[in-house]
Each structure stands twice: as C-alpha cells, then as structure tokens.
Write a protein that holds these residues in place. Structure first.
Motif, PDB file in Angstrom:
ATOM      1  N   GLY A 173       0.785  -1.227   0.000  1.00 54.78           N
ATOM      2  CA  GLY A 173       0.000   0.000   0.000  1.00 54.78           C
ATOM      3  C   GLY A 173       0.814   1.273   0.000  1.00 54.78           C
ATOM      4  O   GLY A 173       0.254   2.370  -0.009  1.00 54.78           O
ATOM      5  N   GLU A 174       2.140   1.177   0.036  1.00 54.31           N
ATOM      6  CA  GLU A 174       2.996   2.362   0.035  1.00 54.31           C
ATOM      7  C   GLU A 174       3.973   2.306  -1.136  1.00 54.31           C
ATOM      8  O   GLU A 174       4.246   1.241  -1.682  1.00 54.31           O
ATOM      9  CB  GLU A 174       3.771   2.477   1.350  1.00 54.31           C
ATOM     10  CG  GLU A 174       2.885   2.734   2.554  1.00 54.31           C
ATOM     11  CD  GLU A 174       3.693   2.940   3.828  1.00 54.31           C
ATOM     12  OE1 GLU A 174       4.904   3.211   3.736  1.00 54.31           O
ATOM     13  OE2 GLU A 174       3.100   2.821   4.908  1.00 54.31           O
ATOM     14  N   LEU A 175       4.511   3.459  -1.488  1.00 57.31           N
ATOM     15  CA  LEU A 175       5.496   3.539  -2.560  1.00 57.31           C
ATOM     16  C   LEU A 175       6.849   3.027  -2.060  1.00 57.31           C
ATOM     17  O   LEU A 175       7.139   3.123  -0.857  1.00 57.31           O
ATOM     18  CB  LEU A 175       5.619   4.982  -3.046  1.00 57.31           C
ATOM     19  CG  LEU A 175       4.356   5.535  -3.715  1.00 57.31           C
ATOM     20  CD1 LEU A 175       4.475   7.033  -3.954  1.00 57.31           C
ATOM     21  CD2 LEU A 175       4.075   4.808  -5.018  1.00 57.31           C
ATOM     22  N   PRO A 176       7.701   2.527  -2.957  1.00 61.30           N
ATOM     23  CA  PRO A 176       8.983   1.954  -2.529  1.00 61.30           C
ATOM     24  C   PRO A 176      10.088   3.000  -2.337  1.00 61.30           C
ATOM     25  O   PRO A 176      11.267   2.688  -2.464  1.00 61.30           O
ATOM     26  CB  PRO A 176       9.316   1.006  -3.681  1.00 61.30           C
ATOM     27  CG  PRO A 176       8.728   1.692  -4.874  1.00 61.30           C
ATOM     28  CD  PRO A 176       7.450   2.310  -4.371  1.00 61.30           C
ATOM     29  N   PHE A 177       9.718   4.220  -2.037  1.00 58.12           N
ATOM     30  CA  PHE A 177      10.711   5.278  -1.833  1.00 58.12           C
ATOM     31  C   PHE A 177      10.150   6.327  -0.897  1.00 58.12           C
ATOM     32  O   PHE A 177       8.941   6.391  -0.669  1.00 58.12           O
ATOM     33  CB  PHE A 177      11.106   5.935  -3.160  1.00 58.12           C
ATOM     34  CG  PHE A 177       9.956   6.568  -3.883  1.00 58.12           C
ATOM     35  CD1 PHE A 177       9.502   7.843  -3.550  1.00 58.12           C
ATOM     36  CD2 PHE A 177       9.301   5.885  -4.897  1.00 58.12           C
ATOM     37  CE1 PHE A 177       8.424   8.407  -4.215  1.00 58.12           C
ATOM     38  CE2 PHE A 177       8.226   6.444  -5.566  1.00 58.12           C
ATOM     39  CZ  PHE A 177       7.786   7.713  -5.213  1.00 58.12           C
ATOM     40  N   VAL A 178      11.051   7.132  -0.344  1.00 59.49           N
ATOM     41  CA  VAL A 178      10.661   8.322   0.407  1.00 59.49           C
ATOM     42  C   VAL A 178      11.422   9.492  -0.168  1.00 59.49           C
ATOM     43  O   VAL A 178      12.566   9.361  -0.612  1.00 59.49           O
ATOM     44  CB  VAL A 178      10.947   8.184   1.924  1.00 59.49           C
ATOM     45  CG1 VAL A 178      10.060   7.145   2.567  1.00 59.49           C
ATOM     46  CG2 VAL A 178      12.404   7.865   2.183  1.00 59.49           C
TER      47      VAL A 178
END
Length: 184
Positions: A173-178
């Motif tokens: 549910g989250e992107l693979p980066f910040v």
C-alpha cells in the motif's frame, strides 16, 4: 528608435548575465555549488510515476529506470497487452520494442563541467515517443535536479525537475521510496 532598441538589449544582457553569475539564492543564502558526483542517486521524475537511478560509468554519468508506477499494462491498454510487462513499444527499431522499460538506460554521456556547474553533452531517450534528445542536467539543490532536453540548440527544448528519493523495501500500500528532505 535605434537608441531605445540598443538600451533594451543592454538591459536584457545585464539581466541575463547577472542571473547566470549570481552566487546568492533568492532567499539570500549562498547558492548551491555541486560537485561532480552529486548527481549520483535515485530521482523521482516530475510526473511521479518513475524513479531514475543515475550512476557514474567511467568518465560519464548515466541513468536507467529503476522503478515505474505502472510496470505492467492495464485493461485500458487492450486485452492483448493487459497484465504484460510494459515494453519500449515506441522504439523506432522494431527489434527493441519488446525490451522492458524497467532497467532501460535512458540517460547517457553526461559529463560534469565545473565552470558552469552542469552535466553536459548527454543524451536522453524518451520512451513515450521513441526519440533521443540532447540534454544537460543542473542541480538546483542537493535534492532537486533539472533535466533539459533539446534538439539542435539548448534554447529550443524543454525542462523537467526531478526530486531525490531514497529507495526502501516496498511496504504493501505504500510507494517503494521516500522523498529526501531539502538540505538545510
């Protein structure tokens, strides 16, 4: 009339030169002065649907697609493509149209010019239209990159701004980066 035209040209030239040589940012702080390897890292493109990894290869800097938001075709792409890996379908060379976009090297030939603080003489491949353009890159800050692509002379082209990211293990549910925070 000629005098007014010359005066206008002189004012324009002064404005352009002052903008090119200024070492103070708009907020009054010292402008960012990059080093050659500052371009290395992972960059989220302006449309936020891909991350490009830039690395040093010999004397030049190159970049490839590390991550894409849509790495497989969806139902909107037609039944024949639905669920298949996104490929380089717009490439002018039919033999290359089946290669996956993830991992595709699209930036090549960039070399750092410390005199004007730009990476120059590069080429950027646009998988949306299958064309390769000349390009240069400039860092606006440690975490903001401007890529300018053009045909012929740099004046006739377009720019995009990318943001530095740190890749991480994907969480459902989250992107693979910040996004990296701006340098203070």
């Amino acid at each position: 009339m000629k005098r007014a035209y010359r005066m206008w040209l002189a004012v324009l030239a002064c404005l352009l030169l002052s903008g090119l040589t200024s070492s103070v940012a708009a907020d009054g702080t010292a402008a960012y002065a990059p080093t050659a390897t500052d371009i290395v890292g992972d960059w989220l493109v302006e449309s936020r649907d891909a991350v490009i990894h830039i690395e040093q290869v010999g004397d030049e800097y190159q970049g490839y697609i590390l991550w894409q938001l849509h790495d497989t075709y969806g139902p909107e792409d037609g039944a024949a493509l639905n669920g298949k890996i996104v490929t380089d379908i717009h490439n002018p060379n039919p033999a290359l149209r089946s290669r996956p976009l993830t991992g595709l090297r699209l930036l090549t030939g960039l070399t750092f010019n410390p005199g004007n603080e730009k990476w120059e003489h590069g080429r950027v491949y646009n998988s949306d239209d299958g064309r390769t353009y000349n390009c240069w890159v400039r860092l606006r800050s440690l975490n903001r990159l401007q890529l300018h692509g053009y045909i012929g002379i740099s004046l006739f082209g377009g720019s995009t701004v990318w943001s530095r990211v740190t890749m991480r293990k994907p969480v459902p549910g989250e992107l693979p980066f910040v996004l990296d925070t701006p340098a203070k």
